[in-house]
Design a protein around this motif. Sequence first.
Motif, mmCIF file in Angstrom:
data_model
loop_
_atom_site.group_PDB
_atom_site.id
_atom_site.type_symbol
_atom_site.label_atom_id
_atom_site.label_comp_id
_atom_site.label_asym_id
_atom_site.label_seq_id
_atom_site.Cartn_x
_atom_site.Cartn_y
_atom_site.Cartn_z
ATOM 1 N N VAL A 1 -3.760 10.005 -4.459
ATOM 2 C CA VAL A 1 -4.437 11.288 -4.675
ATOM 3 C C VAL A 1 -5.940 11.128 -4.453
ATOM 4 O O VAL A 1 -6.554 11.912 -3.723
ATOM 5 C CB VAL A 1 -4.149 11.843 -6.085
ATOM 6 N N GLN A 2 -6.546 10.109 -5.037
ATOM 7 C CA GLN A 2 -7.965 9.881 -4.867
ATOM 8 C C GLN A 2 -8.301 9.530 -3.414
ATOM 9 O O GLN A 2 -9.315 9.969 -2.881
ATOM 10 C CB GLN A 2 -8.485 8.768 -5.786
ATOM 11 N N LEU A 3 -7.437 8.750 -2.763
ATOM 12 C CA LEU A 3 -7.692 8.360 -1.384
ATOM 13 C C LEU A 3 -7.637 9.556 -0.442
ATOM 14 O O LEU A 3 -8.475 9.697 0.452
ATOM 15 C CB LEU A 3 -6.694 7.276 -0.942
ATOM 16 N N LEU A 4 -6.674 10.430 -0.640
ATOM 17 C CA LEU A 4 -6.563 11.613 0.217
ATOM 18 C C LEU A 4 -7.659 12.623 -0.057
ATOM 19 O O LEU A 4 -8.011 13.413 0.819
ATOM 20 C CB LEU A 4 -5.199 12.267 0.057
ATOM 21 N N GLN A 5 -8.218 12.593 -1.250
ATOM 22 C CA GLN A 5 -9.315 13.528 -1.596
ATOM 23 C C GLN A 5 -10.682 12.872 -1.394
ATOM 24 O O GLN A 5 -11.684 13.376 -1.879
ATOM 25 C CB GLN A 5 -9.188 13.992 -3.043
ATOM 26 N N GLY A 6 -10.732 11.756 -0.716
ATOM 27 C CA GLY A 6 -12.002 11.101 -0.437
ATOM 28 C C GLY A 6 -12.662 10.521 -1.656
ATOM 29 O O GLY A 6 -13.880 10.475 -1.755
ATOM 30 N N GLY A 7 -11.860 10.060 -2.619
ATOM 31 C CA GLY A 7 -12.412 9.413 -3.801
ATOM 32 C C GLY A 7 -12.640 10.347 -4.978
ATOM 33 O O GLY A 7 -12.931 9.903 -6.068
ATOM 34 N N ARG A 8 -12.501 11.649 -4.752
ATOM 35 C CA ARG A 8 -12.707 12.602 -5.863
ATOM 36 C C ARG A 8 -11.454 12.632 -6.731
ATOM 37 O O ARG A 8 -10.345 12.620 -6.225
ATOM 38 C CB ARG A 8 -12.982 14.000 -5.310
ATOM 39 N N ALA A 9 -11.638 12.684 -8.005
ATOM 40 C CA ALA A 9 -10.514 12.759 -8.945
ATOM 41 C C ALA A 9 -9.859 14.121 -8.837
ATOM 42 O O ALA A 9 -10.498 15.125 -8.552
ATOM 43 C CB ALA A 9 -10.993 12.519 -10.364
ATOM 44 N N ALA A 10 -8.550 14.144 -9.054
ATOM 45 C CA ALA A 10 -7.814 15.407 -9.026
ATOM 46 C C ALA A 10 -8.251 16.282 -10.185
ATOM 47 O O ALA A 10 -8.548 15.779 -11.269
ATOM 48 C CB ALA A 10 -6.320 15.136 -9.096
ATOM 49 N N PRO B 1 -19.607 2.969 -2.525
ATOM 50 C CA PRO B 1 -18.179 3.179 -2.801
ATOM 51 C C PRO B 1 -17.916 4.528 -3.466
ATOM 52 O O PRO B 1 -18.664 4.958 -4.343
ATOM 53 C CB PRO B 1 -17.820 2.045 -3.757
ATOM 54 N N LEU B 2 -16.823 5.157 -3.020
ATOM 55 C CA LEU B 2 -16.384 6.424 -3.600
ATOM 56 C C LEU B 2 -15.302 6.214 -4.649
ATOM 57 O O LEU B 2 -15.147 7.010 -5.564
ATOM 58 C CB LEU B 2 -15.822 7.330 -2.496
ATOM 59 N N TYR B 3 -14.538 5.143 -4.483
ATOM 60 C CA TYR B 3 -13.383 4.917 -5.354
ATOM 61 C C TYR B 3 -13.015 3.438 -5.297
ATOM 62 O O TYR B 3 -13.061 2.820 -4.233
ATOM 63 C CB TYR B 3 -12.192 5.760 -4.871
ATOM 64 N N THR B 4 -12.658 2.875 -6.447
ATOM 65 C CA THR B 4 -12.192 1.487 -6.517
ATOM 66 C C THR B 4 -10.977 1.413 -7.428
ATOM 67 O O THR B 4 -10.957 2.006 -8.508
ATOM 68 C CB THR B 4 -13.292 0.553 -7.073
ATOM 69 N N HIS B 5 -9.973 0.693 -6.961
ATOM 70 C CA HIS B 5 -8.788 0.401 -7.777
ATOM 71 C C HIS B 5 -8.571 -1.100 -7.674
ATOM 72 O O HIS B 5 -8.428 -1.640 -6.578
ATOM 73 C CB HIS B 5 -7.574 1.164 -7.246
ATOM 74 N N GLU B 6 -8.580 -1.783 -8.819
ATOM 75 C CA GLU B 6 -8.512 -3.242 -8.808
ATOM 76 C C GLU B 6 -7.532 -3.730 -9.850
ATOM 77 O O GLU B 6 -7.423 -3.162 -10.932
ATOM 78 C CB GLU B 6 -9.909 -3.815 -9.085
ATOM 79 N N ARG B 7 -6.847 -4.791 -9.499
ATOM 80 C CA ARG B 7 -5.961 -5.481 -10.435
ATOM 81 C C ARG B 7 -6.343 -6.956 -10.438
ATOM 82 O O ARG B 7 -6.620 -7.526 -9.390
ATOM 83 C CB ARG B 7 -4.505 -5.361 -10.008
ATOM 84 N N ASP B 8 -6.334 -7.545 -11.615
ATOM 85 C CA ASP B 8 -6.636 -8.967 -11.764
ATOM 86 C C ASP B 8 -5.400 -9.688 -12.287
ATOM 87 O O ASP B 8 -4.687 -9.178 -13.159
ATOM 88 C CB ASP B 8 -7.778 -9.185 -12.757
ATOM 89 N N MET C 1 -0.368 5.136 3.292
ATOM 90 C CA MET C 1 -1.314 6.199 3.670
ATOM 91 C C MET C 1 -0.711 7.104 4.744
ATOM 92 O O MET C 1 -0.799 8.324 4.666
ATOM 93 C CB MET C 1 -2.623 5.587 4.182
ATOM 94 N N GLU C 2 -0.096 6.503 5.748
ATOM 95 C CA GLU C 2 0.475 7.294 6.836
ATOM 96 C C GLU C 2 1.652 8.136 6.353
ATOM 97 O O GLU C 2 1.804 9.278 6.774
ATOM 98 C CB GLU C 2 0.873 6.386 7.994
ATOM 99 N N LEU C 3 2.475 7.585 5.462
ATOM 100 C CA LEU C 3 3.585 8.360 4.907
ATOM 101 C C LEU C 3 3.089 9.563 4.105
ATOM 102 O O LEU C 3 3.767 10.576 4.010
ATOM 103 C CB LEU C 3 4.477 7.477 4.023
ATOM 104 N N ALA C 4 1.882 9.446 3.556
ATOM 105 C CA ALA C 4 1.275 10.553 2.805
ATOM 106 C C ALA C 4 0.535 11.524 3.723
ATOM 107 O O ALA C 4 -0.041 12.497 3.256
ATOM 108 C CB ALA C 4 0.322 10.005 1.748
ATOM 109 N N GLY C 5 0.547 11.258 5.035
ATOM 110 C CA GLY C 5 -0.063 12.180 5.980
ATOM 111 C C GLY C 5 -1.490 11.857 6.376
ATOM 112 O O GLY C 5 -2.145 12.666 7.038
ATOM 113 N N GLN C 6 -2.000 10.696 5.990
ATOM 114 C CA GLN C 6 -3.365 10.314 6.327
ATOM 115 C C GLN C 6 -3.372 9.453 7.585
ATOM 116 O O GLN C 6 -2.761 8.389 7.599
ATOM 117 C CB GLN C 6 -4.009 9.538 5.180
ATOM 118 N N ARG C 7 -4.055 9.912 8.620
ATOM 119 C CA ARG C 7 -4.169 9.106 9.843
ATOM 120 C C ARG C 7 -5.005 7.872 9.515
ATOM 121 O O ARG C 7 -6.130 7.977 9.046
ATOM 122 C CB ARG C 7 -4.813 9.918 10.962
#
Length: 193
Positions: free
Chosen positions: A183-192, A150-157, A71-77
């Motif tokens: 992309v979704q995380l930086l846009q607050g869960g909204r799809a590009a 929740p605004l966004y979920t990404h899960e792996r099983d 996240m920080e490398l992508a510019g998100q504090r």
Amino acid sequence: MRGLNRRSASVVFVALLGFAQGAASQNQTAADRACVIVFGHGRNFEPGQDEQNGAWDRLNLRFNQEVVKTMELAGQRSVALVLKSSATDLPRNLGLLLAEAAENGCTQVLETSLFGDEKTQTLKARLRLYPILGVKGPRLANADLRIGDPLYTHERDFEFTRRVLERLNPATLGQTMAQESIVQLLQGGRAAP
């Protein structure tokens, strides 16, 4: 020769002053940006099973650290908050989370979870983004805070077996899942678009 040195020194000083002001402006901009609390919490707590609980805590910590780094490398504090599996007082945990968010001016929580689900016999790795809201809507200064839906979920099983646990690399998994979601995380869960 002396005049040239003074003039050169003056030019260098003005350039350094401009650079310092630009750096201060960039730091202020970064500090003023809203942050995301990257919240991890060890699960699968078993009283008296210190070694097992410690293993879950280490897995969750490494998973969380890589998500924060990505996240920080992508510019998100981002502000990391990771609790141990023995922290089972959920109201207290929520209070710690909201206090950290208020102190840092965070407007979202990104939950990082790595846990075994006995019921489905799966090992779950999850990133889930939530907004931090004031009691009566979007966050206002000094308002009581709460976590929204929740605004966004990404899960792996994965198969929940000893072999999978032994081969699991939580750092690589955290980095990969964060990169897949950035992309979704930086846009607050909204799809590009």
